[in-house]
Scaffold this motif. Structure first.
Motif, PDB file in Angstrom:
ATOM      1  N   HIS A  40       0.862  -1.111   0.010  1.00 31.74           N
ATOM      2  CA  HIS A  40      -0.139  -0.129   0.003  1.00 31.74           C
ATOM      3  C   HIS A  40       1.036   1.457  -0.048  1.00 31.74           C
ATOM      4  O   HIS A  40       0.572   2.203  -0.543  1.00 31.74           O
ATOM      5  CB  HIS A  40      -0.898  -0.110   1.296  1.00 31.74           C
ATOM      6  CG  HIS A  40      -2.184  -0.815   0.891  1.00 31.74           C
ATOM      7  ND1 HIS A  40      -2.045  -2.270   1.388  1.00 31.74           N
ATOM      8  CD2 HIS A  40      -3.346  -0.680   0.458  1.00 31.74           C
ATOM      9  CE1 HIS A  40      -3.324  -2.793   0.913  1.00 31.74           C
ATOM     10  NE2 HIS A  40      -3.922  -1.864   0.644  1.00 31.74           N
ATOM     11  N   VAL A  41       2.170   1.415   0.602  1.00 33.16           N
ATOM     12  CA  VAL A  41       2.791   2.241   0.689  1.00 33.16           C
ATOM     13  C   VAL A  41       3.514   2.404  -0.471  1.00 33.16           C
ATOM     14  O   VAL A  41       3.543   3.730  -1.204  1.00 33.16           O
ATOM     15  CB  VAL A  41       3.981   2.160   1.795  1.00 33.16           C
ATOM     16  CG1 VAL A  41       4.913   3.242   1.707  1.00 33.16           C
ATOM     17  CG2 VAL A  41       3.559   2.129   3.175  1.00 33.16           C
ATOM     18  N   ILE A  42       3.722   1.342  -1.026  1.00 36.17           N
ATOM     19  CA  ILE A  42       4.454   1.512  -2.602  1.00 36.17           C
ATOM     20  C   ILE A  42       3.451   2.097  -3.350  1.00 36.17           C
ATOM     21  O   ILE A  42       3.726   3.140  -4.479  1.00 36.17           O
ATOM     22  CB  ILE A  42       5.245   0.327  -3.043  1.00 36.17           C
ATOM     23  CG1 ILE A  42       6.214  -0.374  -2.029  1.00 36.17           C
ATOM     24  CG2 ILE A  42       5.673   0.286  -4.455  1.00 36.17           C
ATOM     25  CD1 ILE A  42       7.122   0.706  -1.707  1.00 36.17           C
ATOM     26  N   ALA A  43       2.091   1.557  -3.501  1.00 37.32           N
ATOM     27  CA  ALA A  43       1.269   2.279  -4.459  1.00 37.32           C
ATOM     28  C   ALA A  43       0.747   3.770  -4.427  1.00 37.32           C
ATOM     29  O   ALA A  43       0.900   4.371  -5.211  1.00 37.32           O
ATOM     30  CB  ALA A  43      -0.118   1.322  -4.293  1.00 37.32           C
ATOM     31  N   ARG A  44       0.979   4.036  -3.137  1.00 34.42           N
ATOM     32  CA  ARG A  44       0.751   5.309  -2.712  1.00 34.42           C
ATOM     33  C   ARG A  44       1.798   6.377  -3.261  1.00 34.42           C
ATOM     34  O   ARG A  44       1.631   7.481  -3.799  1.00 34.42           O
ATOM     35  CB  ARG A  44       0.405   5.706  -1.571  1.00 34.42           C
ATOM     36  CG  ARG A  44      -0.916   5.233  -1.020  1.00 34.42           C
ATOM     37  CD  ARG A  44      -1.367   5.837   0.418  1.00 34.42           C
ATOM     38  NE  ARG A  44      -0.441   5.371   1.273  1.00 34.42           N
ATOM     39  CZ  ARG A  44      -0.707   4.259   2.350  1.00 34.42           C
ATOM     40  NH1 ARG A  44      -1.868   4.104   2.549  1.00 34.42           N
ATOM     41  NH2 ARG A  44       0.319   3.633   3.179  1.00 34.42           N
ATOM     42  N   ALA A  45       3.045   5.819  -3.135  1.00 36.01           N
ATOM     43  CA  ALA A  45       4.323   6.327  -3.671  1.00 36.01           C
ATOM     44  C   ALA A  45       4.229   6.566  -5.001  1.00 36.01           C
ATOM     45  O   ALA A  45       4.820   7.666  -5.671  1.00 36.01           O
ATOM     46  CB  ALA A  45       5.540   5.688  -2.930  1.00 36.01           C
ATOM     47  N   ILE A  46       3.791   5.585  -5.755  1.00 33.26           N
ATOM     48  CA  ILE A  46       4.101   5.672  -7.399  1.00 33.26           C
ATOM     49  C   ILE A  46       3.010   6.180  -7.940  1.00 33.26           C
ATOM     50  O   ILE A  46       3.134   6.624  -9.315  1.00 33.26           O
ATOM     51  CB  ILE A  46       4.509   4.223  -7.910  1.00 33.26           C
ATOM     52  CG1 ILE A  46       3.402   3.099  -7.581  1.00 33.26           C
ATOM     53  CG2 ILE A  46       5.762   3.780  -7.237  1.00 33.26           C
ATOM     54  CD1 ILE A  46       3.742   1.984  -8.288  1.00 33.26           C
ATOM     55  N   ARG A  47       1.708   6.077  -7.500  1.00 32.10           N
ATOM     56  CA  ARG A  47       0.630   6.580  -8.120  1.00 32.10           C
ATOM     57  C   ARG A  47       0.757   8.278  -8.595  1.00 32.10           C
ATOM     58  O   ARG A  47       0.159   8.259  -9.891  1.00 32.10           O
ATOM     59  CB  ARG A  47      -0.587   6.644  -7.308  1.00 32.10           C
ATOM     60  CG  ARG A  47      -1.681   5.641  -7.877  1.00 32.10           C
ATOM     61  CD  ARG A  47      -2.906   5.675  -7.044  1.00 32.10           C
ATOM     62  NE  ARG A  47      -3.419   4.163  -6.773  1.00 32.10           N
ATOM     63  CZ  ARG A  47      -3.395   3.642  -5.544  1.00 32.10           C
ATOM     64  NH1 ARG A  47      -3.237   4.464  -4.450  1.00 32.10           N
ATOM     65  NH2 ARG A  47      -3.522   2.407  -5.456  1.00 32.10           N
ATOM     66  N   PRO A  48       1.410   8.951  -8.137  1.00 31.42           N
ATOM     67  CA  PRO A  48       1.271  10.314  -8.473  1.00 31.42           C
ATOM     68  C   PRO A  48       2.029  10.431  -9.943  1.00 31.42           C
ATOM     69  O   PRO A  48       1.812  11.411 -10.460  1.00 31.42           O
ATOM     70  CB  PRO A  48       2.002  11.018  -7.616  1.00 31.42           C
ATOM     71  CG  PRO A  48       1.841  10.464  -6.224  1.00 31.42           C
ATOM     72  CD  PRO A  48       1.703   8.852  -6.645  1.00 31.42           C
TER      73      PRO A  48
END
Length: 100
Positions: free
Chosen positions: A14-22
């Motif tokens: 979840h942390v990785i997904a939030r970091a790369i989504r932008p």
């Protein structure tokens, strides 16, 4: 239309997904599949539990582009972003664990 689906089983998914989504373009979508099979494809994962990143889950990103070259470029950028986000999360976890 050219398409690619990239599935990455990661700790702190979840942390990785939030970091790369932008960095996603309009032709990209990123979500998280949890171990129980549920999918979280929300834009900010605001409803993900605070400890959701503790267990391994799968970050799933779908990319769609008109050309093969455009798809290759997006995939290459995405892989680099996941690598950087994963390293940052690992360093942050190490730092947090040693400062307790």
């Amino acid at each position: 239309m050219r398409r690619a689906t990239i599935r990455s089983e990661l700790d702190d998914a979840h942390v990785i997904a939030r970091a790369i989504r932008p960095d996603n373009t309009d032709e990209m979508s990123t979500g998280v599949e949890r171990a129980d099979g549920a999918t979280d494809a929300s834009s900010d994962n605001a409803d993900a539990p605070a400890d959701a990143g503790e267990d391994s889950a799968t970050v799933v990103t779908e990319i769609e582009r008109e050309t093969t070259g455009g798809l290759r470029t997006n995939v290459d950028d995405y892989v680099v972003n996941v690598d950087v986000a994963t390293r940052v999360a690992q360093h942050a976890k190490r730092h947090t664990n040693t400062q307790s």
